[in-house]
Design an enzyme around this catalytic site. Structure first.
Site, PDB file in Angstrom:
ATOM      1  CE  LYS A  33      -0.089  -0.043   5.034  1.00  0.00           C
ATOM      2  NZ  LYS A  33      -0.843  -0.437   6.237  1.00  0.00           N
ATOM      3  NE  ARG A 131      -6.307   1.007  11.224  1.00  0.00           N
ATOM      4  CZ  ARG A 131      -5.082   0.788  10.755  1.00  0.00           C
ATOM      5  NH1 ARG A 131      -4.102   1.651  10.973  1.00  0.00           N
ATOM      6  NH2 ARG A 131      -4.806  -0.291  10.045  1.00  0.00           N
ATOM      7  CG  HIS A 163      -3.861  -4.112  11.843  1.00  0.00           C
ATOM      8  ND1 HIS A 163      -2.730  -4.729  11.350  1.00  0.00           N
ATOM      9  CD2 HIS A 163      -3.585  -2.779  11.835  1.00  0.00           C
ATOM     10  CE1 HIS A 163      -1.822  -3.809  11.061  1.00  0.00           C
ATOM     11  NE2 HIS A 163      -2.306  -2.615  11.351  1.00  0.00           N
ATOM     12  NE  ARG A 219      -2.896  -7.739   7.859  1.00  0.00           N
ATOM     13  CZ  ARG A 219      -3.421  -8.127   9.012  1.00  0.00           C
ATOM     14  NH1 ARG A 219      -4.028  -9.305   9.113  1.00  0.00           N
ATOM     15  NH2 ARG A 219      -3.371  -7.344  10.074  1.00  0.00           N
ATOM     16  CE1 TYR A 267      12.861  31.674   4.414  1.00  0.00           C
ATOM     17  CE2 TYR A 267      12.303  29.337   4.330  1.00  0.00           C
ATOM     18  CZ  TYR A 267      12.402  30.568   3.705  1.00  0.00           C
ATOM     19  OH  TYR A 267      12.060  30.710   2.396  1.00  0.00           O
ATOM     20  CB  CYS A 314      13.650  25.810   3.144  1.00  0.00           C
ATOM     21  SG  CYS A 314      14.881  26.645   4.171  1.00  0.00           S
ATOM     22  CG  ASP A 316      11.827  25.070  -2.927  1.00  0.00           C
ATOM     23  OD1 ASP A 316      10.811  24.394  -3.119  1.00  0.00           O
ATOM     24  OD2 ASP A 316      11.850  26.319  -2.893  1.00  0.00           O
TER      25      ASP A 316
HETATM   26  C1  LIG Z   1      -0.084  -1.452   6.854  1.00  0.00           C
HETATM   27  C2  LIG Z   1      -0.703  -2.704   7.320  1.00  0.00           C
HETATM   28  C3  LIG Z   1       0.064  -3.868   7.511  1.00  0.00           C
HETATM   29  C4  LIG Z   1       1.574  -3.887   7.435  1.00  0.00           C
HETATM   30  O1  LIG Z   1       2.103  -3.365   8.628  1.00  0.00           O
HETATM   31  P1  LIG Z   1       3.688  -3.320   8.867  1.00  0.00           P
HETATM   32  O2  LIG Z   1       3.804  -2.860  10.265  1.00  0.00           O
HETATM   33  O3  LIG Z   1       4.221  -2.338   7.880  1.00  0.00           O
HETATM   34  O4  LIG Z   1       4.192  -4.686   8.624  1.00  0.00           O
HETATM   35  C5  LIG Z   1      -0.594  -5.041   7.819  1.00  0.00           C
HETATM   36  N1  LIG Z   1      -1.937  -5.075   7.942  1.00  0.00           N
HETATM   37  C6  LIG Z   1      -2.693  -3.971   7.801  1.00  0.00           C
HETATM   38  C7  LIG Z   1      -4.164  -4.060   7.977  1.00  0.00           C
HETATM   39  C8  LIG Z   1      -2.120  -2.751   7.493  1.00  0.00           C
HETATM   40  O5  LIG Z   1      -2.878  -1.658   7.356  1.00  0.00           O
END
Ligand SMILES: *Cc1c(COP(=O)(O)O)cnc(C)c1O
Length: 385
Positions: A33, A131, A163, A219, A267, A314, A316
């Site tokens: 992603k 979430r 998750h 994952r 700055y 900054c 750029d």
């Molecule tokens: C981003 C994400 C992951 C991967 O997490 P990492 O900590 O980068 O391994 C796995 N599952 C879900 C649902 C995520 O949103």
């Protein structure tokens, strides 16, 4: 040399996926992603498949469809499909979609009906992150509906997942609790008659630090890119894995000049030279996603040594103090890389900027070009995004 570029080593991605898969001994979903965490969606996906990724994971429908458009044909899960987004295209492209609600299930079933095919649907349960996913209180109803739709042939439930909230912190008791709640959710689904192919819970840190959470599939996102998901955790296998950071950010030094004692830099003069010194100008800034908080806190690598960033970052540009090193305009500046020679890493930037390396690599871009290298076969190709 390009004025400023992001160099991605696809061999590192391949190596990391293969190494992780071997170490974890569990089927692997590589998470690509957010444009492959800033490394490039399609290129990372291809390298991950070559490294043995059994699945790919993305958040959005667009990301999933982009992978199909690029020719990826393997198992692919998307988990953040909007109520307003039609599902037909996803189902037609053979993407496993995630349902959080009864409305999601009905939508996927209707899409399958319209297409004359059976959508592959995974159910997500909220085990404590609050979430995405169905609230545990709603879980029984969701699985009951899923079972009815499955019995009608309207969907096929391919997975059940959740998750973690704090997998990078093994001292946080929430992970064990989430594992327990997940086990209960799976039991409820099985009692309802669902037989999912895969049950999955662990992200990178969960997979590395909690073998009990590996289940049928892991994952793995950040570790794929060679970045430690749980820096500094005692007992972590990370150091022994030999994973390689895949991203190097480099630029050409635009200018070198002397400044006087008492000169304020950038700055608001947040840094003032105590004695005469030499500074260099780096042509990237927060428009490229460089952390603005990195001003006065980070270092860059030039000619085999680290040099401190002085003053505010900054839009750029930013300023590096060169001191008495003899460095010419046009010299190569490495902002972060693998760290193998002592250059700063994305993790160093994260610590100095009080954020996490995920944010450092994912945000980088702006006007920088991305270039792919492959240290195994030594081919290079530009990517003019
Ligand atoms: C981003 C994400 C992951 C991967 O997490 P990492 O900590 O980068 O391994 C796995 N599952 C879900 C649902 C995520 O949103």
């Amino acid at each position: 040399m390009s004025r400023a570029e992001i160099v991605i080593d696809l061999a590192a991605i391949r190596h990391n996926v293969a190494r992780l898969r071997e170490h974890l001994r569990t089927p692997m979903m590589t998470v690509v992603k957010a444009d492959g965490y800033g490394h490039g969606l399609v290129e990372v996906a291809r390298a991950a498949r070559e490294g043995g990724a059994d699945w790919l994971g993305v958040a959005s429908a667009d990301e999933a469809l982009a992978l199909r458009a690029a020719g990826d044909e393997g198992r692919l899960l998307a988990w953040l499909i909007m109520p307003s987004e039609p599902a037909e295209e996803l189902v037609a492209a053979d993407i496993d979609v995630t349902a959080y609600t009864a409305a999601d299930l009905e939508k996927f079933a209707a899409a399958g009906d319209a297409l004359g095919r059976t959508p592959r649907v995974q159910l997500k349960v909220d085990t404590g992150l609050s979430r995405g996913g169905a609230a545990f209180a709603d879980w029984s109803n969701l699985v009951a509906l899923a079972r009815i739709l499955e019995a009608e042939g309207a969907i096929r439930v391919t997975g059940i997942w959740s998750h973690f909230s704090a997998s990078e912190d093994p001292t946080d008791p929430i992970s064990a609790l989430q594992e327990k709640v997940f086990g209960e959710a799976v039991a409820i689904a099985e009692e309802a008659g669902l037989r999912p192919e895969v049950r999955h819970l662990a992200n990178s840190a969960g997979a590395l630090l909690r073998p009990s959470a590996r289940l049928d599939l892991v994952r793995v996102g950040i570790a794929t890119y060679g970045i430690d998901p749980a820096p500094g955790v005692e007992g972590s296998p990370w150091a022994d894995l030999g994973l390689i950071p895949a991203m190097t950010v480099r630029a050409e030094l635009a200018l070198v000049k002397q400044i006087e004692a008492g000169a304020g830099v950038s700055y608001n003069h947040t840094w003032v030279a105590e004695e005469p010194t030499t500074v260099g100008l780096i042509p990237v800034g927060y428009a490229e996603g460089i952390q603005r908080r990195g001003g006065n806190r980070t270092e860059v690598w030039i000619d085999g040594a680290r040099h401190p960033v002085r003053g505010t970052v900054c839009m750029d540009q930013m300023v590096v103090e060169l001191g008495d090193a003899s460095i010419e305009p046009g010299a190569e500046v490495i902002l972060w890389g693998t760290g193998a020679d002592g250059e700063p890493t994305a993790q160093d930037w994260a610590e100095a900027s009080e954020t996490i390396a995920y944010e450092v690599v994912t945000r980088i871009g702006g006007r920088m070009k991305r270039r792919y290298v492959d240290t195994d076969v030594d081919t290079e190709q530009g990517d003019d995004r």
